[in-house]
Write a protein that holds these residues in place. Sequence first.
Motif, PDB file in Angstrom:
ATOM      1  N   ARG A 127       0.808  -1.225   0.000  1.00 35.83           N
ATOM      2  CA  ARG A 127       0.000   0.000   0.000  1.00 35.83           C
ATOM      3  C   ARG A 127       0.835   1.265   0.000  1.00 35.83           C
ATOM      4  NH1 ARG A 127      -4.862  -1.049   4.262  1.00 35.83           N
ATOM      5  NH2 ARG A 127      -5.320   1.129   3.725  1.00 35.83           N
ATOM      6  N   VAL A 128       2.109   1.166   0.384  1.00 30.54           N
ATOM      7  CA  VAL A 128       2.951   2.365   0.385  1.00 30.54           C
ATOM      8  C   VAL A 128       4.082   2.290  -0.641  1.00 30.54           C
ATOM      9  CG1 VAL A 128       2.395   2.927   2.781  1.00 30.54           C
ATOM     10  CG2 VAL A 128       4.421   1.527   2.286  1.00 30.54           C
ATOM     11  N   GLY A 129       3.965   1.378  -1.611  1.00 36.91           N
ATOM     12  CA  GLY A 129       4.849   1.459  -2.762  1.00 36.91           C
ATOM     13  C   GLY A 129       6.087   0.604  -2.755  1.00 36.91           C
ATOM     14  N   TYR A 130       6.094  -0.494  -1.975  1.00 39.76           N
ATOM     15  CA  TYR A 130       7.262  -1.364  -1.958  1.00 39.76           C
ATOM     16  C   TYR A 130       6.906  -2.715  -2.566  1.00 39.76           C
ATOM     17  CZ  TYR A 130       9.669   2.073   0.849  1.00 39.76           C
ATOM     18  OH  TYR A 130      10.273   3.225   1.270  1.00 39.76           O
ATOM     19  N   SER A 131       7.818  -3.259  -3.341  1.00 42.11           N
ATOM     20  CA  SER A 131       7.553  -4.489  -4.087  1.00 42.11           C
ATOM     21  C   SER A 131       7.562  -5.733  -3.212  1.00 42.11           C
ATOM     22  CB  SER A 131       8.588  -4.647  -5.211  1.00 42.11           C
ATOM     23  OG  SER A 131       9.911  -4.669  -4.672  1.00 42.11           O
TER      24      SER A 131
END
Length: 318
Positions: A270-274
């Motif tokens: 949800r905060v942009g980490y793979s």
Amino acid sequence: MLDPFTQVVALLQPAAPFSKRGSGAGRWRVHRSDVGGPFYCAILEGGCRLEAEGHDEIVLMEGDFVLIPSAQNFAMSSLLPAGAKDIVSTPILLPNGEHRLGSADDPPDVRLLLGYCVFRSPDAALLASLLPKLVHVRGVSRLATLMQLVSDETRAQRPARDVVLERLLEVLLIEALRSGGKTDAAPGLLRTLMDGRLAVVIRRMHESPSQSWTVTQLASQATLSRSVFYERFGHAMGMAPMEYLLTWRMALAKNLLRREKASIAEVASRVGYSSASTFSVAFTRHVGVPPARYARDTPRGRMSPAEPGSSAESGSIV
């Protein structure tokens, strides 16, 4: 349309539980260097001087409002030049409840409402870094109306006076933050949102924190070249675009871990980490503890250390 300022304020959870009525007469000066919490001052009558670390001296006049989100080293003094012999260590408590600086016998040259507010979020320090270092608001009619209501309430002895005063001060605080971008040149989120092109970028970051943004992509959103965008954003915000994005992602991650008790993998996504591992490394580096430990050790709704009864309440400019 998503409002980034509303998001930041909602996460900060501002409140104003502690205030004093003060006045000054003659020559006086008071200095504080051990406060740390958010300090505010509203000039109800007259005027005085304010010196804050990193800023030029400000002459405050009736109707002015000042907020220092992280007050570390500042001083207030009379309009008349004050020397070493005029330094006040403890104010005089007058029969009317005012805390007097300077002469207790002379009519006041300034009346003010001042105190320490609270950002109740455990992420207060991180979120406050997105705000200007100093907000000075002058000539805003809505703020003047609120200040008059606060002034009237402080003088009256009506039922539920303390409850009403706290609510008015909360609204006053939010209105000052909202007005600060129009009246204060200090870098921060408010100033950045006043720039139409940069405001688009901030909204995109807040709408889609999970997107793999690059500086080039963000510059495209602002319809600016990469170099112009980078310089313009840094000048307005006081930090680089990707630093702001990281700060916002970490604030969201802490909120998700604390309030929703979401899994590490879900928060990472949800905060942009793979991956959860990549997120864990970034979170640990930025926050100082691993996300699993943060989620375990931080109860829901935990209050900031700067609550009533802490040093932020006991220490005062007056």
